[in-house]
Motif scaffolding. Structure first.
Motif, PDB file in Angstrom:
ATOM      1  N   ARG A  54       0.828  -1.203   0.000  1.00 15.80           N
ATOM      2  CA  ARG A  54       0.000   0.000   0.000  1.00 15.80           C
ATOM      3  C   ARG A  54       0.865   1.256   0.000  1.00 15.80           C
ATOM      4  O   ARG A  54       0.558   2.235  -0.668  1.00 15.80           O
ATOM      5  N   PHE A  55       1.906   1.201   0.786  1.00 21.82           N
ATOM      6  CA  PHE A  55       2.838   2.321   0.801  1.00 21.82           C
ATOM      7  C   PHE A  55       3.418   2.537  -0.585  1.00 21.82           C
ATOM      8  O   PHE A  55       3.466   3.659  -1.096  1.00 21.82           O
ATOM      9  N   LEU A  56       3.825   1.434  -1.217  1.00 25.15           N
ATOM     10  CA  LEU A  56       4.460   1.498  -2.521  1.00 25.15           C
ATOM     11  C   LEU A  56       3.520   2.027  -3.601  1.00 25.15           C
ATOM     12  O   LEU A  56       3.965   2.658  -4.563  1.00 25.15           O
ATOM     13  N   LEU A  85       1.260   4.354  -3.288  1.00 22.25           N
ATOM     14  CA  LEU A  85       1.130   5.807  -3.209  1.00 22.25           C
ATOM     15  C   LEU A  85       2.473   6.511  -3.372  1.00 22.25           C
ATOM     16  O   LEU A  85       2.559   7.563  -3.977  1.00 22.25           O
ATOM     17  N   LEU A  86       3.494   5.921  -2.840  1.00 25.04           N
ATOM     18  CA  LEU A  86       4.823   6.538  -2.907  1.00 25.04           C
ATOM     19  C   LEU A  86       5.636   5.856  -3.995  1.00 25.04           C
ATOM     20  O   LEU A  86       6.716   5.324  -3.730  1.00 25.04           O
ATOM     21  N   THR A 126       8.792  10.067  -2.817  1.00 28.18           N
ATOM     22  CA  THR A 126       9.213  10.099  -1.422  1.00 28.18           C
ATOM     23  C   THR A 126      10.006  11.360  -1.099  1.00 28.18           C
ATOM     24  O   THR A 126       9.904  11.916  -0.006  1.00 28.18           O
ATOM     25  N   ARG A 138      -4.970  13.734  -4.305  1.00 26.63           N
ATOM     26  CA  ARG A 138      -6.065  12.813  -4.604  1.00 26.63           C
ATOM     27  C   ARG A 138      -6.210  11.751  -3.517  1.00 26.63           C
ATOM     28  O   ARG A 138      -7.315  11.282  -3.237  1.00 26.63           O
ATOM     29  N   HIS A 139      -5.084  11.384  -2.924  1.00 29.45           N
ATOM     30  CA  HIS A 139      -5.114  10.315  -1.924  1.00 29.45           C
ATOM     31  C   HIS A 139      -5.088  10.852  -0.492  1.00 29.45           C
ATOM     32  O   HIS A 139      -4.934  10.084   0.447  1.00 29.45           O
ATOM     33  N   LEU A 161      -2.911  12.802   1.084  1.00 26.22           N
ATOM     34  CA  LEU A 161      -1.638  12.960   1.780  1.00 26.22           C
ATOM     35  C   LEU A 161      -1.225  14.422   1.847  1.00 26.22           C
ATOM     36  O   LEU A 161      -0.446  14.817   2.710  1.00 26.22           O
ATOM     37  N   LEU A 211      -2.083  12.590   7.816  1.00 22.30           N
ATOM     38  CA  LEU A 211      -1.685  11.311   7.240  1.00 22.30           C
ATOM     39  C   LEU A 211      -0.312  11.412   6.579  1.00 22.30           C
ATOM     40  O   LEU A 211       0.530  10.528   6.718  1.00 22.30           O
ATOM     41  N   LEU A 261       4.189   9.903   7.615  1.00 23.89           N
ATOM     42  CA  LEU A 261       5.228   9.290   6.790  1.00 23.89           C
ATOM     43  C   LEU A 261       6.631   9.625   7.300  1.00 23.89           C
ATOM     44  O   LEU A 261       7.612   9.026   6.858  1.00 23.89           O
ATOM     45  N   TRP A 320       2.671   2.608   8.950  1.00 24.38           N
ATOM     46  CA  TRP A 320       1.997   3.763   8.342  1.00 24.38           C
ATOM     47  C   TRP A 320       0.708   3.341   7.646  1.00 24.38           C
ATOM     48  O   TRP A 320      -0.321   3.994   7.769  1.00 24.38           O
ATOM     49  N   ALA A 329      -7.558   6.595   1.617  1.00 22.77           N
ATOM     50  CA  ALA A 329      -6.453   6.999   0.745  1.00 22.77           C
ATOM     51  C   ALA A 329      -6.339   6.066  -0.452  1.00 22.77           C
ATOM     52  O   ALA A 329      -5.669   6.371  -1.427  1.00 22.77           O
ATOM     53  N   PHE A 330      -7.021   4.940  -0.371  1.00 23.01           N
ATOM     54  CA  PHE A 330      -6.956   3.979  -1.454  1.00 23.01           C
ATOM     55  C   PHE A 330      -8.249   3.952  -2.265  1.00 23.01           C
ATOM     56  O   PHE A 330      -8.395   3.159  -3.171  1.00 23.01           O
ATOM     57  N   PRO A 378      -9.648   7.019  -3.767  1.00 24.86           N
ATOM     58  CA  PRO A 378      -9.684   8.441  -4.068  1.00 24.86           C
ATOM     59  C   PRO A 378     -10.887   8.788  -4.921  1.00 24.86           C
ATOM     60  O   PRO A 378     -11.545   7.923  -5.491  1.00 24.86           O
TER      61      PRO A 378
END
Lengths: 119, 119
Positions: free
Chosen positions: A20-22, A24-25, A31, A68-69, A71, A91, A95, B105, B113-114, B116
């Motif tokens: 999930r992190f990957l 978005l980032l 990052t 959009r997400h 952050l 949010l 990070l 996180w 966030a997932f 949007p």
DNA sequence: CGGCATCCATTAAGATACTG
DNA sequence: CAGTATCTTAATGGATGCCG
């Protein structure tokens, strides 16, 4: 397209926290943009200046995705000249721990990991 | 090409710890492979099985890069059938903190966030 | 100033076929 | 079993030009 297609195929990534992190980032710049935003709100040109080498195209795309997400927040002031301020949401601020962990890991690397045998 | 060209241009990424992490752990699969390796040594097919959706091509490339940079060791046993075991080096194991931070996180993300607004 | 549109280069990654 | 080789797709990201 489904919302979790980091790649382009039907069998994307597993649904763990890391994945999930990957999602978005993604990309090398994402990052680093967050990293700058951790220092406080930034205008568009301030981010451009703080990230030497990034293009407006890339910065725009990353920023839009973050907004959009949820952050990052985007605040446009109807002035002349226009002024737009980007700021991390709570949010996004969470990070910081991840970024710190990355930074901390890089310190343990004896620089040899960046001078591999075969380039 | 220089050794730090994550992109393809003359002005790549800054030389901070975050950027160094990103240079080695690039792409969505890289981090997930490390994640699996944190559970202990794995054979090639074990990694294929643990990472549904990954191709042998991708797995091979990521593994080779990790070995090249000293994050992973590759041990080939001259048997029939051949057996190859991949294992994290101490440096690779240090990445656990980063992975944990990512996972932590993702737990704070309210799933919104997932999902949007605009996909 | 803060974008957006278009074209283009590089690359992560999948599909497929083949080798030791 | 553990790859390797080749082709192809998709997406990030850069360069340039234009607009409000």
């Amino acid at each position: 397209m489904s919302q979790n297609s980091a790649s382009h195929n039907s069998a994307p990534l597993p649904d763990c926290g890391v994945a999930r992190f990957l999602l978005l980032l993604d990309g090398p710049w994402a990052t680093l943009i967050v990293r700058e935003l951790l220092h406080g709100p930034h205008r568009f040109t301030e981010l451009m200046d703080a990230l030497p080498g990034i293009s407006a195209h890339t910065l725009t795309n990353r920023l839009r995705k973050f907004v959009r997400h949820g952050l990052v927040t985007r605040t446009a002031y109807p002035e002349i000249p226009p002024r737009v301020v980007y700021e991390l949401t709570p949010l996004g601020h969470q990070l910081r721990a991840v970024l710190t962990a990355m930074d901390d890991w890089a310190l343990t690397v004896p620089t040899s990991a960046f001078t591999p045998t075969g380039g």
